[in-house]
Design an enzyme around this catalytic site. Structure first.
Site, PDB file in Angstrom:
ATOM      1  CB  SER A 127      -0.931   0.018   1.221  1.00  0.00           C
ATOM      2  OG  SER A 127      -0.180   0.037   2.421  1.00  0.00           O
TER       3      SER A 127
ATOM      4  CE1 TYR B  52       7.264   7.326  10.903  1.00  0.00           C
ATOM      5  CE2 TYR B  52       7.470   9.718  10.804  1.00  0.00           C
ATOM      6  CZ  TYR B  52       7.257   8.505  10.179  1.00  0.00           C
ATOM      7  OH  TYR B  52       7.032   8.471   8.822  1.00  0.00           O
TER       8      TYR B  52
ATOM      9  CG  ASP C 121       2.883  -4.937   3.337  1.00  0.00           C
ATOM     10  OD1 ASP C 121       2.329  -5.083   4.440  1.00  0.00           O
ATOM     11  OD2 ASP C 121       3.027  -3.829   2.794  1.00  0.00           O
TER      12      ASP C 121
ATOM     13  CE  LYS D 192       9.974   6.478   8.722  1.00  0.00           C
ATOM     14  NZ  LYS D 192       9.983   5.450   7.656  1.00  0.00           N
TER      15      LYS D 192
ATOM     16  CB  SER E 197       9.667  10.605   7.619  1.00  0.00           C
ATOM     17  OG  SER E 197       8.800  11.659   8.017  1.00  0.00           O
TER      18      SER E 197
ATOM     19  CG  ASP F  84       7.645  -9.118  11.697  1.00  0.00           C
ATOM     20  OD1 ASP F  84       8.310  -8.067  11.647  1.00  0.00           O
ATOM     21  OD2 ASP F  84       7.157  -9.559  12.753  1.00  0.00           O
ATOM     22  CB  VAL F  85      11.132  -5.682   8.243  1.00  0.00           C
ATOM     23  CG1 VAL F  85      10.593  -5.620   6.828  1.00  0.00           C
ATOM     24  CG2 VAL F  85      10.475  -4.641   9.139  1.00  0.00           C
TER      25      VAL F  85
ATOM     26  CB  THR G  49      -0.518   7.057   2.722  1.00  0.00           C
ATOM     27  OG1 THR G  49      -0.331   7.585   4.042  1.00  0.00           O
ATOM     28  CG2 THR G  49       0.644   7.478   1.828  1.00  0.00           C
TER      29      THR G  49
END
Length: 258
Positions: free
Chosen positions: A15, A162, A36, A166, A149, A57-58, A197
């Protein structure tokens, strides 16, 4: 770098930006593995673009390695795009000054594990595969792009986890590019701003909320589209002189504190 007939792997590819990148890669002739956790969306996209879906799952290094091997089985693995990631919003301390209301440490660790450690894990395996290949006519063996980001630079209130994750991706860019240079593998990072998104669907009126957010963008005063981000990702992947850079794609926005 010509990617026609090459294999590509896109994490978080079911997505958003990842899906737009997967479509762009398929249009350029790559065989794409959509990696994904969203099975239904991932399988549907893989069928649409003639690729394959891998449930990944990373944070599970065994699943990561299996997905990289699966991609390499489709053709020479020359492309990786790391787009898997999650967000979290919580202030570092609570209003009451109690330990119990401080930032959830497990949540912080989870965001770092997925966004930062997971991206590095996928990159180290994919780059190892790329290093075994013969160079293309342009001299490249492969190319990697990681999605960061603008929060890496303009982290807002409540974005400690977050922004740290990033920012870590931005910090990885130069040293990893240097590590991979001897193998003829390029490594770049793209830092999106506010992008259209499903992340904003939590709002009571998503359309109005996104319009409000878009008003803060320098120009154009709107959210970016996943395809606009995918266009930059594709340029970084295929332009053989593009290396070791972090590029903001954000309409000129500089995020305020909140």
């Amino acid at each position: 770098m010509d990617i026609t007939g090459a294999a590509a792997m896109v994490t978080g590819g079911a997505s958003g930006i990842g899906a737009a990148v997967a479509r762009r890669l398929a249009e350029r002739g790559a065989r794409v593995v959509v990696a994904d956790l969203q099975v239904d969306k991932g399988e549907a996209l893989a069928a649409e673009i003639g690729g394959e879906f891998a449930a990944v799952d990373v944070t599970d290094t065994d699943q990561v390695r299996e997905a990289v091997d699966r991609a390499a089985a489709l053709g020479p693995l020359r492309v990786l795009v790391n787009s898997a990631g999650i967000g979290w919003a919580q202030r570092t301390i609570g209003r009451d000054g109690e330990y119990g209301s401080a930032h959830d440490l497990d949540a912080f660790k989870k965001v770092i594990a997925i966004n930062l450690v997971g991206s590095f894990d996928v990159a180290r395996y994919a780059a190892s595969q790329m290093s075994r290949l013969e160079p293309t006519e342009s001299g490249d063996r492969g190319s990697i792009v990681t999605i960061a980001s603008v929060a890496a630079f303009d982290g807002q209130i409540g974005q400690a986890a977050y922004a740290a994750s990033k920012g870590g991706l931005v910090g990885l860019t130069l040293p990893v590019a240097r590590d991979l240079s001897a193998a003829g593998i390029r490594y770049n990072t793209v830092a999106p701003g506010l992008v259209e998104t499903p992340i904003y669907d939590f709002a009571e009126d998503p359309a109005a909320f996104k319009e409000q957010l878009g008003a803060s963008v320098l120009y154009p005063k709107r959210l970016g589209t996943p395809d606009e981000l995918a266009s930059m990702v594709l340029e970084c992947l295929t332009n053989s002189y593009m290396n070791a850079e972090t590029i903001r794609v954000d309409g000129g926005i500089r995020m305020p504190p909140k």
